[in-house]
Design a protein around this motif. Structure first.
Motif, short mmCIF file in Angstrom:
data_model
loop_
_atom_site.label_atom_id
_atom_site.label_comp_id
_atom_site.label_asym_id
_atom_site.label_seq_id
_atom_site.Cartn_x
_atom_site.Cartn_y
_atom_site.Cartn_z
N UNK A 20 -27.68 15.88 15.97
CA UNK A 20 -27.30 16.94 15.03
C UNK A 20 -25.80 17.22 15.08
N UNK A 21 -25.25 17.25 16.31
CA UNK A 21 -23.83 17.60 16.46
C UNK A 21 -23.31 17.11 17.80
N UNK A 22 -22.08 16.64 17.80
CA UNK A 22 -21.39 16.31 19.05
C UNK A 22 -20.12 17.14 19.14
N UNK B 178 -17.69 10.38 9.43
CA UNK B 178 -18.57 11.09 10.37
C UNK B 178 -18.14 12.55 10.38
N UNK B 179 -19.06 13.43 10.00
CA UNK B 179 -18.67 14.84 9.85
C UNK B 179 -19.40 15.80 10.79
N UNK C 62 -12.78 9.63 13.10
CA UNK C 62 -14.02 10.21 12.58
C UNK C 62 -13.94 10.35 11.06
N UNK C 63 -12.79 10.77 10.57
CA UNK C 63 -12.61 10.91 9.12
C UNK C 63 -12.73 9.55 8.44
N UNK C 64 -12.10 8.53 9.01
CA UNK C 64 -12.15 7.19 8.43
C UNK C 64 -13.56 6.64 8.42
N UNK D 144 -22.78 9.74 16.96
CA UNK D 144 -22.93 10.89 16.08
C UNK D 144 -24.07 10.76 15.06
N UNK D 145 -24.30 9.60 14.44
CA UNK D 145 -25.37 9.52 13.45
C UNK D 145 -26.77 9.77 14.01
#
Length: 212
Positions: free
Chosen positions: A62-64, A86-87, A81-83, A58-59
């Protein structure tokens, strides 16, 4: 919804805790995949499981959109993802046939194609989500490469038994060989640009293919 969803829901918690079977092979495939990604890319991952690969990649994009037919797997993926803060991952519930519409720049399918009921139909879905020039990146166990060996017959014998006892998904596990998998990808309208085997022993066929 796919008949295998209850199986994957049932094993999701254990699956999330289990160590990657071949960490070196996973990292090698992940590194090759990352080398093709660009900061502006919109990526679709089919069969994302608990989100580990999506979170790793993800980093760099742009978007997955991380898609899976198991709600339990997706729930764990959202928590992970929250932990990890990663947004830019959007989790989507559905089978391959229900994948979100494109166009995406890249479609990923790692350790998935051998578990699907219809390979050609799945590849048609992938092609429909990509524009001309878009990339399809996959890794698939090719159990057919062991044909004639003791390992091959062990797989053939054990998988139906495991399915009977609820230890394997209900749909067929396909014993692809490398050439038939490569041919199917090309027949779906792709030009293969890179291949590899990670691991080599029971080949995890790694393919990067460009939509024609």
């Amino acid at each position: 919804m796919n008949e295998d969803a209850p199986f994957w829901d049932k094993i999701a918690a254990k699956y999330a805790k289990d160590a990657i079977r071949d960490e070196a092979a996973y990292r090698q495939a992940l590194s090759r995949t990352a080398s093709y990604l660009k900061p502006e890319d919109r990526v679709l991952e089919l069969g994302c499981g608990t989100g580990s690969t999506a979170i790793e990649l993800a980093p760099q994009v742009a978007e997955i959109t991380a898609s899976d037919l198991s709600q339990e797997m997706l729930g764990i993926g959202r928590e992970r993802a929250k932990a990890a803060a990663v947004d830019n991952i959007r989790f989507h519930h559905g089978s391959v046939a229900q994948a979100p519409e494109g166009a995406f720049d890249v479609v990923l399918a790692h350790n998935l194609l051998h578990l699907l009921p219809d390979l050609n139909a799945a590849l048609a879905v992938v092609a429909s989500r990509l524009p001309k020039g878009g990339l399809f990146i996959s890794k698939t166990p090719c159990l057919g490469e062991a044909r004639g060996s003791a390992k091959y017959y062990l797989f053939k014998t054990m998988i139906p038994v495991m399915r009977f006892f609820g230890k394997a998904p209900g749909s067929a596990v396909h014993f692809f060989d490398i050439s038939s998998l490569d041919d199917a990808v090309e027949a779906a309208g792709f030009a293969v640009v890179e291949t590899g085997s990670y691991p080599v022993s029971t080949p995890g066929r790694y393919i990067v293919a460009r939509r024609l």
